[in-house]
Design an enzyme around this catalytic site. Sequence first.
Site, mmCIF file in Angstrom:
data_model
loop_
_atom_site.group_PDB
_atom_site.id
_atom_site.type_symbol
_atom_site.label_atom_id
_atom_site.label_comp_id
_atom_site.label_asym_id
_atom_site.label_seq_id
_atom_site.Cartn_x
_atom_site.Cartn_y
_atom_site.Cartn_z
ATOM 1 N N THR A 69 0.813 -1.213 0.000
ATOM 2 C CA THR A 69 0.000 0.000 0.000
ATOM 3 C C THR A 69 0.845 1.260 0.000
ATOM 4 O O THR A 69 0.512 2.249 -0.646
ATOM 5 C CB THR A 69 -0.926 0.015 1.235
ATOM 6 O OG1 THR A 69 -1.807 -1.101 1.160
ATOM 7 C CG2 THR A 69 -1.754 1.293 1.291
ATOM 8 N N SER A 95 1.018 -7.381 -0.975
ATOM 9 C CA SER A 95 1.608 -8.395 -0.096
ATOM 10 C C SER A 95 0.757 -9.656 0.005
ATOM 11 O O SER A 95 1.245 -10.693 0.471
ATOM 12 C CB SER A 95 1.861 -7.832 1.302
ATOM 13 O OG SER A 95 0.663 -7.599 2.008
ATOM 14 N N THR A 154 1.043 -4.448 4.248
ATOM 15 C CA THR A 154 0.761 -4.781 5.651
ATOM 16 C C THR A 154 0.111 -6.146 5.845
ATOM 17 O O THR A 154 0.236 -6.748 6.909
ATOM 18 C CB THR A 154 -0.139 -3.718 6.297
ATOM 19 O OG1 THR A 154 -1.382 -3.649 5.592
ATOM 20 C CG2 THR A 154 0.534 -2.351 6.286
ATOM 21 N N ASP A 155 -0.573 -6.662 4.835
ATOM 22 C CA ASP A 155 -1.391 -7.858 5.055
ATOM 23 C C ASP A 155 -0.580 -9.085 5.426
ATOM 24 O O ASP A 155 -1.022 -9.903 6.235
ATOM 25 C CB ASP A 155 -2.256 -8.145 3.824
ATOM 26 C CG ASP A 155 -3.386 -7.137 3.664
ATOM 27 O OD1 ASP A 155 -3.633 -6.388 4.635
ATOM 28 O OD2 ASP A 155 -4.010 -7.092 2.592
#
Length: 332
Positions: free
Chosen positions: A12, A54, A85-86
């Site tokens: 992101t 990710s 972030t995932d």
Amino acid sequence: MKKILLIATGGTIASKYTEQGLSPQISANELLEYVPAAREFCTIDTEAPFSLDSTNVCAKHWAALAELIEKKYEYYDGFVICHGTDTMAYTAAALSYLIQNNRKPVVVTGAQKPIDLAITDARSNLLDSLRFASHPRAHGTVIVFGGKVIAGTRAKKEFSKSYNAFSSINYPDIAVIHDDRIVFYIDDKEQSTKLLQFYHEMDDRIFLLKLIPSIDPLVLENLADSYDGLILESFGVGGLPDYGNHDFAAMIEKWTSAGKLVTMSTQVTHEGSDMGIYKVGKTIKENFEILESYDMTLEATVTKMMWILAQTRDFSECKKLFYTTINKDILF
């Protein structure tokens, strides 16, 4: 000044809006344009081994990142990886196993909003990460996010949209960063005396089964042919249900007798497992050669099993490695 390598992998933080939704579009050098203050305390080179959401990052990408850091290790004082972030917690945990006894910092960071937006956490996270990677007391693999420095094996994403997305599970934050100042809670760099070691392989044939009430153990019947390891994410402190129809114990017997590695974990985020408390857990642990994750995060459990199974298939050796504390991952 410290010399830092910024490794951009997408996520992101580097995304722009497209007709199909957010997608990584921003280059590593463009990311640095949004944090000019970093040039005051470090010099920065960039690499971009891949550019992915990710969700699409997996074991081969972790190995590629470790290999890149190994090749560049002697030339830099620290490394900052921009990442989605995932699956960031999985990547940080994996790198903690692939790069061990590391006296230089490997910082993984990202953002909940793209860096080119007017209101975003990306610029502060990236600047904090570069600042931490430049600190002489920083070392090992960590996540820097939302002003917190979290051990790579202890991080978990607990919020899907909020800026304080990550928490340190069953372990204190390493440090906090506020107003350009780093306050260490755990300052243990000088305790790291073992030789640096890089690993190059992970066995990603791991299956995670999350138990739910009334689950049929026959779901495991044919999976052993396709996987080398099994993680059972159980209820509470850990155990297997008996609904009076099919037998979970028989399925565990099938896996372990085939030389597969089985680990009991818990669905409860905090305080960990303890299979010895209740009969539903104690009898399984006493009768079968299985491991228990105790206070480890699920992300660390998954990636540690992948790392271990790439080293050995002998259960006694697997057990020894699993229960050896590596980068603060287990304190049972």
